[in-house]
Write a protein that holds these residues in place. Sequence first.
Motif, PDB file in Angstrom:
ATOM      1  N   ARG A 225       0.839  -1.277   0.097  1.00 29.92           N
ATOM      2  CA  ARG A 225       0.147   0.008   0.050  1.00 29.92           C
ATOM      3  C   ARG A 225       0.861   1.065  -0.031  1.00 29.92           C
ATOM      4  O   ARG A 225       2.039   1.259   0.459  1.00 29.92           O
ATOM      5  N   TYR A 226       0.505   2.239  -0.697  1.00 30.72           N
ATOM      6  CA  TYR A 226       1.215   3.492  -0.796  1.00 30.72           C
ATOM      7  C   TYR A 226       0.362   4.720  -0.350  1.00 30.72           C
ATOM      8  O   TYR A 226      -0.819   4.573  -0.446  1.00 30.72           O
ATOM      9  N   SER A 227       1.161   5.726  -0.161  1.00 29.78           N
ATOM     10  CA  SER A 227       0.646   7.110   0.497  1.00 29.78           C
ATOM     11  C   SER A 227       1.479   8.086   0.118  1.00 29.78           C
ATOM     12  O   SER A 227       2.717   7.875  -0.108  1.00 29.78           O
ATOM     13  N   LEU A 228       1.141   9.237   0.229  1.00 20.84           N
ATOM     14  CA  LEU A 228       1.624  10.373   0.246  1.00 20.84           C
ATOM     15  C   LEU A 228       2.011  11.116   1.288  1.00 20.84           C
ATOM     16  O   LEU A 228       1.160  11.353   2.193  1.00 20.84           O
ATOM     17  N   PRO A 229       3.276  11.554   1.756  1.00 19.27           N
ATOM     18  CA  PRO A 229       3.617  12.126   3.309  1.00 19.27           C
ATOM     19  C   PRO A 229       3.353  13.722   3.175  1.00 19.27           C
ATOM     20  O   PRO A 229       3.974  14.430   3.517  1.00 19.27           O
ATOM     21  N   LEU A 230       1.857  13.713   3.434  1.00 19.85           N
ATOM     22  CA  LEU A 230       1.293  15.010   3.403  1.00 19.85           C
ATOM     23  C   LEU A 230       0.902  15.442   4.814  1.00 19.85           C
ATOM     24  O   LEU A 230      -0.277  15.379   5.201  1.00 19.85           O
ATOM     25  N   ASP A 231       1.995  15.753   5.775  1.00 24.90           N
ATOM     26  CA  ASP A 231       1.786  15.873   7.148  1.00 24.90           C
ATOM     27  C   ASP A 231       1.043  17.370   7.503  1.00 24.90           C
ATOM     28  O   ASP A 231       2.120  18.165   7.423  1.00 24.90           O
ATOM     29  N   LEU A 232      -0.117  17.452   7.825  1.00 21.16           N
ATOM     30  CA  LEU A 232      -0.610  18.853   7.995  1.00 21.16           C
ATOM     31  C   LEU A 232      -1.259  19.049   9.231  1.00 21.16           C
ATOM     32  O   LEU A 232      -1.910  17.962   9.680  1.00 21.16           O
ATOM     33  N   ALA A 233      -1.162  20.103   9.949  1.00 16.70           N
ATOM     34  CA  ALA A 233      -1.866  20.139  11.163  1.00 16.70           C
ATOM     35  C   ALA A 233      -3.245  20.321  11.215  1.00 16.70           C
ATOM     36  O   ALA A 233      -3.877  20.734   9.943  1.00 16.70           O
ATOM     37  N   PRO A 234      -4.028  19.793  11.957  1.00 16.38           N
ATOM     38  CA  PRO A 234      -5.502  19.931  12.107  1.00 16.38           C
ATOM     39  C   PRO A 234      -6.000  21.467  11.954  1.00 16.38           C
ATOM     40  O   PRO A 234      -5.203  22.331  12.183  1.00 16.38           O
ATOM     41  N   VAL A 235      -7.162  21.716  11.089  1.00 21.49           N
ATOM     42  CA  VAL A 235      -7.590  22.872  10.971  1.00 21.49           C
ATOM     43  C   VAL A 235      -8.712  23.427  11.910  1.00 21.49           C
ATOM     44  O   VAL A 235      -9.691  22.544  11.875  1.00 21.49           O
ATOM     45  N   ASP A 236      -8.889  24.554  12.491  1.00 27.69           N
ATOM     46  CA  ASP A 236      -9.883  24.700  13.372  1.00 27.69           C
ATOM     47  C   ASP A 236     -10.858  25.617  12.554  1.00 27.69           C
ATOM     48  O   ASP A 236     -10.648  26.874  12.237  1.00 27.69           O
ATOM     49  N   ILE A 237     -12.063  24.954  12.412  1.00 29.86           N
ATOM     50  CA  ILE A 237     -13.231  25.681  11.931  1.00 29.86           C
ATOM     51  C   ILE A 237     -14.229  26.097  12.780  1.00 29.86           C
ATOM     52  O   ILE A 237     -15.153  25.284  13.070  1.00 29.86           O
ATOM     53  N   GLY A 238     -14.411  27.407  13.607  1.00 27.86           N
ATOM     54  CA  GLY A 238     -15.067  27.637  14.689  1.00 27.86           C
ATOM     55  C   GLY A 238     -14.659  26.491  15.698  1.00 27.86           C
ATOM     56  O   GLY A 238     -13.839  26.515  16.273  1.00 27.86           O
ATOM     57  N   THR A 239     -15.710  25.879  16.218  1.00 30.76           N
ATOM     58  CA  THR A 239     -15.570  24.894  17.234  1.00 30.76           C
ATOM     59  C   THR A 239     -15.230  23.499  16.807  1.00 30.76           C
ATOM     60  O   THR A 239     -15.214  22.528  17.495  1.00 30.76           O
ATOM     61  N   THR A 240     -15.142  23.455  15.189  1.00 28.15           N
ATOM     62  CA  THR A 240     -14.776  22.200  14.842  1.00 28.15           C
ATOM     63  C   THR A 240     -13.418  21.955  14.356  1.00 28.15           C
ATOM     64  O   THR A 240     -12.790  22.747  13.803  1.00 28.15           O
ATOM     65  N   VAL A 241     -12.753  20.799  14.524  1.00 27.11           N
ATOM     66  CA  VAL A 241     -11.443  20.458  14.379  1.00 27.11           C
ATOM     67  C   VAL A 241     -11.484  19.389  12.986  1.00 27.11           C
ATOM     68  O   VAL A 241     -11.986  18.337  13.221  1.00 27.11           O
ATOM     69  N   VAL A 242     -11.018  19.789  11.901  1.00 30.03           N
ATOM     70  CA  VAL A 242     -10.907  18.943  10.806  1.00 30.03           C
ATOM     71  C   VAL A 242      -9.431  18.600  10.361  1.00 30.03           C
ATOM     72  O   VAL A 242      -8.634  19.416  10.814  1.00 30.03           O
TER      73      VAL A 242
END
Length: 287
Positions: A123-140
Amino acid sequence: MVSVSTLAAITIDGLAFGASLALLGVGITLVYGLGEVLNLAIGAFAVIAAITASLLTSGGVPLPVAALAGLGVVGVLGLVIDRTLLSLVYRSDGEERILLGIFTTLGLAVMLEGIMVNFVSSRYSLPLDLAPVDIGTTVVTGTSVVSIAVAAVVLAVLFTFLNRTFLGKATRTIFQDERGAQLVGIDPRKIRTLVFVLSAVVAGLAGLVVAARSNIGVGNAFQFTTFALIVSIVGGVRSLVGAVVAGAVLGLVNTLANFFIGSYVATVILFGAAIVFLLFRPEVMSS
């Protein structure tokens, strides 16, 4: 009970999945709408781009360069296939072309998957390590936000190309009236080549978007093709806007069903949602 913030996060993830579905659906729709060829190898293009980029990043190549290389590989592959296999398909017309295109691209998909199985297996993936994003009270997750943004930009550029440039208008003319396009000096064969390569690159981008969010393997090729067909058919087969809308909605439905019920039942619900869309599809999506 699921909180509002959790539901919002799931919705964002669903839209991110829908973004990849929209790209796959657009890839199918472009080729079928222009030349009545149902490209059943589109999932293989997506997987090839993702695996190529992943292997390059594993070798130390920067992610942006690796991603462009993956898209370049499927673009060249699309060009070779168009000028060889599809040249035979385009010599026929009507139902004969549709059937010949189905068998040709299906055989191509089997061949490409067979080749990949012999050379890659994990299995393969891309190393796109991004911090979670806060949208109001929601963390995505950051990858979901980036996936939606990338798909939105690409689709916007594609629609701008089709509506604002000479080549894009020529493509739309062939969509609407191929004989009329020939009478004004447009070569449908050259435009079809351009669009097939473009659709391969769009599919490759969908593969990259998926690989940035999860693992991807050769077995995903058939799954991607199935999703692309569902999205394209629900969207109206020849409607790019319909494919985008269908991709977003079906991606959202699948993700919500997967969270609340489970992956197996979610697939059944996805097909059920597709049937409902076909029965009650808005006129704008079928035009």
